[in-house]
Write an enzyme that holds these catalytic residues in place. Structure first.
Site, short mmCIF file in Angstrom:
data_model
loop_
_atom_site.label_atom_id
_atom_site.label_comp_id
_atom_site.label_asym_id
_atom_site.label_seq_id
_atom_site.Cartn_x
_atom_site.Cartn_y
_atom_site.Cartn_z
N ILE A 1 0.84 -0.66 0.46
CA ILE A 1 -0.02 0.13 -0.08
C ILE A 1 1.10 1.02 -0.12
O ILE A 1 1.59 1.38 1.05
CB ILE A 1 -1.04 0.16 1.25
CG1 ILE A 1 -2.17 -1.02 0.74
CG2 ILE A 1 -2.10 1.04 0.80
CD1 ILE A 1 -2.45 -1.20 2.77
N HIS A 2 0.53 2.06 -1.34
CA HIS A 2 1.98 3.23 -1.17
C HIS A 2 0.76 4.62 -0.83
O HIS A 2 0.05 4.20 -0.98
CB HIS A 2 2.13 2.89 -2.33
CG HIS A 2 3.27 4.48 -2.83
ND1 HIS A 2 5.18 4.04 -2.16
CD2 HIS A 2 2.84 5.35 -3.61
CE1 HIS A 2 5.30 4.98 -2.46
NE2 HIS A 2 4.17 5.62 -3.36
#
Length: 628
Positions: free
Chosen positions: A602-603
């Protein structure tokens, strides 16, 4: 099943024996259902006399290594062989004595247990019969002693399964006279108040260190000629925080009593002591005594802080007292390098207190050494003083209520508060365990148990009071629920104490699951492991010039097998508990480095760093990350 083929079981007896007929029928059915896993060879001697002649008089049983096998006389007798051979039993082919009818049935049950995708069998809790029957005649099916998180969870689960349950809880005041309500250590003097003070102190640090860089300032404050805002100065009021936190905890105390009542658990605010294996004497706060009986008992009394061992030790407080102080703690000495000591030192320093930590040996014994040292370095940079390789040798009052401390190295300093946090001792001394032959460890008073069952079969233990159990609230809760399901439900599932996540809520948080690097080296050898690691600046700290010397750190320890099994995951940085929890699920299922790095992150998050680790320690490359 062995790697080379199916299990081969030999069954010897005589057809006139009903037990022989039933066990051969059972094993024959299993061999038909699982032909690749089980083969059965039958040896029918016709009658009892011929069977005994072969087994005893001719001495076939003497070929077994197991003492029980050498003494076996009954029909049938079952053993495992090394290979599939028909004809007369071959002593040279014996691999292992299995037993008679009952032992073979148990083996069959285990053989048919479901396996996971990797072929691993579901474990079974092999407990001693505790004598419990539905018509036992005692007042209760289960009496739980201790109203902490684990005890309450076990009591409610047992009641939901139809058991008649009572819970006894009586808080013995600390040496300083501090006491609290239902809920145990975690809720009243542990995890909950500690985390709330930690949140408050880190919130204060965030405001002071970061807010101006995000354009946040007091109303009316304008940027300077360089377009920057000044640091926002804040103060944290001890009594305001304390009162609000205590009000919240009191609301929890009330809710717990309501939930026990809703689950039909009888709550007894009384101190319990064993008179015999089925009877406890109860004493209420007015000194009145009574007795109750139960088929089963569960001890879940947890632990209490171990006092300092020096002259004037009674002047120190403990973690049982710190959250109830009526006055600002002022200048504080925290004695010990446990997570309790460092967490308290951390939030006190975050509240702008002058804090010193006295360390006898190393920080956070039992945790990963590299990560522990990073926590120490961060705390030093943020105002905490560490006195290394010392212990207090004398405490004495000076200047009214201040405490002068003489250390083992001869140095002397004066503090407003001395907090002892050198360990915890199981709260079992006054339970009367000697009356029921429950064995304890004399060093820490913890109860010796297997599958939470003590040496007195109808008395059980969970949580911090049990020898070998991780001292973590969620562990006690899960163990209590798991035990109640075995005692009053159809479950055979034991508590899994392996790969439990934990977090240390120091100013720079630290979370981990699995082996530390040090323990992995001890188990697999330095050449048997690899470490993937990364040092990085969390995005939330990236704007603040005050944070640029404070990096987060992540590392994954793997073995050097072809699949690179993950042995441990460690993360030091903000929101560590939230980052680590999900990885605990993966570790319990069995995680490889390939599976970890094939997971899409998850960025932009700190947790993303763990699934993108690629630099190994053995490569010698710089672990500092850069870019997006």
């Amino acid at each position: 099943m062995t790697a080379s083929g199916p299990r081969v079981l030999h069954v010897a007896g005589h057809a006139s024996c009903g037990f022989y007929s039933r066990i051969t029928s059972c094993l024959g059915s299993l061999s038909l259902l699982f032909p690749s896993r089980l083969k059965v060879v039958e040896h029918d001697f016709g009658d009892r006399t011929k069977f005994r002649q072969w087994l005893v008089d001719d001495g076939f049983r003497n070929n077994f290594q197991d003492t029980t096998g050498k003494e076996h006389v009954a029909c049938p007798i079952v053993w495992i062989s090394k290979s599939l051979k028909e004809g007369d039993p071959d002593p040279a082919d014996i691999e292992k004595y299995l037993g008679g009818y009952d032992a073979t049935l148990d083996w069959c049950r285990d053989f048919t247990q479901p396996s996971d995708v990797n072929g691993h069998r579901s474990p079974v809790a092999d407990m001693v019969d505790d004598g419990h029957t539905k018509d036992h005649g005692y007042e209760y099916d289960l009496v739980v002693i201790g109203g902490g998180s684990g005890g309450m969870a076990a009591a409610k689960e047992a009641a939901s399964l139809g058991a008649k349950v009572a819970l006894c809880d009586f808080v013995k005041p600390s040496p300083k006279g501090t006491s609290w309500g239902l809920g145990g250590t975690c809720v009243n003097v542990g995890c909950i108040p500690k985390k709330l003070y930690h949140i408050g102190s880190t919130l204060r640090e965030t405001i002071q260190a970061d807010s101006n860089f995000f354009g946040i300032a007091s109303v009316g404050t304008e940027p300077d000629e360089m377009g920057q805002l000044p640091l926002m100065e804040t103060d944290m009021k001890w009594n305001v925080a304390k009162e609000n936190i205590q009000n919240y905890i009191r609301s929890l105390n009330f809710k717990y009593r309501v939930r026990l009542r809703e689950k039909s658990v009888q709550y007894l605010n009384k101190l319990a002591t064993f008179k015999d294996a089925h009877t406890v004497e109860l004493v209420d706060k007015k000194g009145r005594t009574s007795e109750i009986t139960s088929s089963r008992f569960l001890v879940a009394t947890g632990g209490r802080p171990t006092p300092l061992d020096c002259e004037g030790a009674d002047l120190a407080i403990s973690s049982d007292d710190i959250f109830f102080l009526d006055k600002d703690p002022g200048k504080v000495l925290c004695v010990g390098a446990s997570y309790i000591s460092l967490e308290c030192a951390g939030f006190l320093a975050g509240m702008s207190k002058d804090v010193t930590v006295a360390v006898r040996s190393i920080l956070l014994r039992g945790f990963d050494r590299e990560c522990s040292d990073r926590i120490g370095d961060y705390m030093k940079e943020h105002g905490v003083t560490f006195k290394m390789k010392v212990t207090p040798s004398k405490l004495e009052k000076v200047d009214g209520d201040r405490i002068q401390v003489t250390f083992s190295d001869g140095s002397v300093d004066t503090y407003d508060t001395v907090l002892g946090a050198v360990g915890r001792t199981a709260d079992t001394a006054k339970l009367g365990l000697e009356n029921v032959n429950v064995e304890t460890n004399p060093k820490n008073r913890k109860i010796k148990a297997k599958f939470e069952q003590s040496t007195c079969p109808n008395i059980y233990a969970i949580g911090d009071v049990m020898e070998g159990c991780p001292e973590l609230t969620p562990v006690a809760i899960q163990a209590g629920i798991c035990l109640s399901r075995r005692l009053f439900g159809a479950s055979k599932e034991p508590m899994d104490y392996v790969n439990v996540c934990t977090t240390v809520f120091t100013p720079l948080e630290y979370a981990c699951v699995g082996l530390s690097e040090d323990d992995a080296i001890a188990k697999y050898g330095e050449d048997g492991i690899e470490v993937y690691h990364s040092e990085f600046l969390p995005l939330e700290w990236s704007l603040s010039q005050n944070r640029h010397g404070s990096n987060a750190y992540a590392k994954v320890i793997v073995d050097k097998s072809p699949q690179e099994n993950v042995l441990g995951i460690h993360y030091v940085g903000p929101n560590a508990g939230e980052v680590m929890q999900g990885y605990g699920v993966s570790m319990k299922k069995g995680l490889t480095y390939k599976e970890l790095t094939e997971t899409v992150g998850i960025h932009p998050t700190s947790s993303e760093e763990i699934v993108t680790l690629s630099i190994t320690k053995s490569s010698g490359e710089d672990a500092a990350a850069g870019g997006c």
